[in-house]
Every structure is written in C-alpha cells, then in structure tokens.
Design a protein around this motif. Structure first.
Motif, PDB file in Angstrom:
ATOM      1  N   PHE B 109       0.811  -1.205   0.000  1.00  0.00           N
ATOM      2  CA  PHE B 109       0.000   0.000   0.000  1.00  0.00           C
ATOM      3  C   PHE B 109       0.850   1.262   0.000  1.00  0.00           C
ATOM      4  O   PHE B 109       1.920   1.310   0.609  1.00  0.00           O
ATOM      5  CB  PHE B 109      -0.903   0.032   1.234  1.00  0.00           C
ATOM      6  N   GLY B 110       0.311   2.292  -0.657  1.00  0.00           N
ATOM      7  CA  GLY B 110       0.853   3.633  -0.489  1.00  0.00           C
ATOM      8  C   GLY B 110       0.287   4.250   0.778  1.00  0.00           C
ATOM      9  O   GLY B 110      -0.538   3.635   1.466  1.00  0.00           O
ATOM     10  N   ASP B 111       0.718   5.469   1.081  1.00  0.00           N
ATOM     11  CA  ASP B 111       0.254   6.139   2.298  1.00  0.00           C
ATOM     12  C   ASP B 111      -1.062   6.882   2.110  1.00  0.00           C
ATOM     13  O   ASP B 111      -1.587   7.472   3.047  1.00  0.00           O
ATOM     14  CB  ASP B 111       1.329   7.091   2.819  1.00  0.00           C
ATOM     15  N   GLY B 112      -1.571   6.864   0.896  1.00  0.00           N
ATOM     16  CA  GLY B 112      -2.902   7.401   0.670  1.00  0.00           C
ATOM     17  C   GLY B 112      -2.957   8.885   0.367  1.00  0.00           C
ATOM     18  O   GLY B 112      -1.994   9.629   0.601  1.00  0.00           O
ATOM     19  N   THR B 113      -4.096   9.287  -0.175  1.00  0.00           N
ATOM     20  CA  THR B 113      -4.425  10.710  -0.340  1.00  0.00           C
ATOM     21  C   THR B 113      -5.627  10.987   0.552  1.00  0.00           C
ATOM     22  O   THR B 113      -6.660  10.324   0.414  1.00  0.00           O
ATOM     23  CB  THR B 113      -4.782  11.047  -1.791  1.00  0.00           C
ATOM     24  N   ARG B 114      -5.472  11.958   1.448  1.00  0.00           N
ATOM     25  CA  ARG B 114      -6.598  12.336   2.307  1.00  0.00           C
ATOM     26  C   ARG B 114      -7.372  13.434   1.601  1.00  0.00           C
ATOM     27  O   ARG B 114      -6.864  14.549   1.406  1.00  0.00           O
ATOM     28  CB  ARG B 114      -6.115  12.815   3.677  1.00  0.00           C
ATOM     29  N   LEU B 115      -8.591  13.130   1.196  1.00  0.00           N
ATOM     30  CA  LEU B 115      -9.439  14.070   0.450  1.00  0.00           C
ATOM     31  C   LEU B 115     -10.495  14.660   1.379  1.00  0.00           C
ATOM     32  O   LEU B 115     -11.220  13.911   2.047  1.00  0.00           O
ATOM     33  CB  LEU B 115     -10.115  13.348  -0.725  1.00  0.00           C
TER      34      LEU B 115
END
Lengths: 114, 118
Positions: B109-115
């Motif tokens: 997994f990547g660390d994500g985008t918080r939208l």
C-alpha cells in the motif's frame, strides 16, 4: 453477507506486556487471511498471510493463528513496544470469481503506553 | 522508488469540483488496486487493474468515479462533481501478480491521499 469483525475496537496496554487481538469472519469461499498494521496517516503494512491449511504464522513478535473451522483468527503481540501503537486490521481474501478480493475488518486500535 | 507512491498526500476541494489522485505502483507490479477508507474503518475495494486492463470496477460508488491506468503503470483516480460524502482517504496498492498461483501475494500500500470536500 461476507463480513470481518474485530475485537476489541480499541486496547491500551503497558509497554512490555503481551496482548491478543481477535478476528471473526463469515467470508466464503475463503482463500487466505491476512493481518496488516496501519500506523496513523500511513498505508497498511502486511504482517502475516495464512492459507486455510495453516494454523499459525509468526513474524518477529507477532504471531497469528487461524481456525478455519470456527472462522476465527487471532494476532498475538509479545513484549509490546511503543512502536506497536497502531491499528491492526484483519483481512480475508475472498474468491467470488476468477480472482481474489480482499475484505477488511474495521481494525483494532492499539495504544502502548510507557 | 521502492514503494507505492501517491500524490497529493492531502487534497482539499470545494463541493462540485473535480479532483484527480495519482498512484505510482512498485515497478514491475502487474496488479493495482484502489481502496477508499473512511475514518475509523477498514479500506473498501473500489477497482482493480491488471496491467492496463480494468478487470473490476464494482466498488466504485457512482459514475462520478473513474479510474485509468493507460500504460499499465501509473494510475489515476478521478472524482467528478465531488460531494461531501467523498471525503475519505484513498489508498492505492500494488501486487506483483494476483489470482491463481499468486493468490497469496501481499498487496503493498501507499500512504494514501486524504481528500476533504468542503
């Protein structure tokens, strides 16, 4: 309905103590079961992957167990460290068709205090 | 790079705007997944690519969500006319391969985008 349920929702322990996290699932057909660690603000990191024929698997201080008959798994953490503070997510791999899909539990949030 | 990279890390948009989220998988990984993670919940499947082919988009919540991976590496998740309920962390994961003999492959997994939609 395919579900993965984890308990407890949250847990606080003192550094150096052991703890056990629980996972119950109703997913069928079942391919494998995974435990992930997710630090706050980070992506999940794989700890263990077990097929239905495996009863236990270890990764350092983490030991996962699986009972495919009762559809239960546990994650045991030995000699906890402050860096173990994170969410631990149980994930079941499901094969509805030609490939696997992952179904995630809501996680157990673990806090290790000094 | 060594891991899955996502950008931006944080995105704030006004309701009704379009957004685009980018994922750079681990080099050589054939399989790519997008997940949506609400606060305090586990990730939920959105869509799956094998190389450039989108094999499963059953988790996309509405036709406002669109994902592509035109050259089989970088992927973009686009959300049109954003709504407040779209606020979440969007995670991308890649795997060397998936299915069949690769059933037990880990997903990275990547660390994500918080939208955040205002």
């Amino acid at each position: 309905k395919n579900q993965v349920e984890q308990s407890p929702q949250s847990l606080i322990i003192l550094e150096g103590k052991n703890c056990t996290l629980q996972c119950n699932y109703t997913v069928s057909p079942f391919s494998n079961l995974r435990w992930y660690k997710q630090d706050t603000g980070r992506g999940p990191v794989s700890l263990t992957i077990m097929t239905f024929s495996e009863n236990t698997k270890s990764n350092g201080r983490y030991t996962a167990t699986l009972d495919a008959d009762t559809k239960q798994s546990s994650l045991h953490i030995t000699a906890s460290q402050l860096s173990d503070s994170a969410s631990y997510i149980c994930v079941v791999s499901w094969r509805p068709g030609g490939y696997n899909k992952l179904i995630f539990g809501a996680g157990t949030r673990l806090a290790v205090h000094p | 790079g060594a891991g899955v990279s996502q950008s931006p890390r944080y995105k704030v948009a006004k309701r009704g705007q379009d957004v685009a989220l980018r994922c750079d998988p681990i080099s050589g990984h054939v399989s790519l997944f997008w997940y949506q993670q609400a606060l305090g919940q586990g990730p939920e499947f959105l869509t799956y690519f094998q190389n450039e082919a989108q094999l499963d988009k059953s988790g996309l919540p509405s036709d406002r969500f669109f994902a592509e991976r035109p050259e089989g590496s970088v992927s973009t998740l686009k959300i049109q006319r954003t709504q407040q309920e779209d606020s979440a962390v969007y995670l991308c994961a890649s795997s060397l391969a998936w299915g069949g003999e690769y059933t037990n492959q880990p997903q990275h997994f990547g660390d994500g985008t918080r939208l955040s939609i205002l």
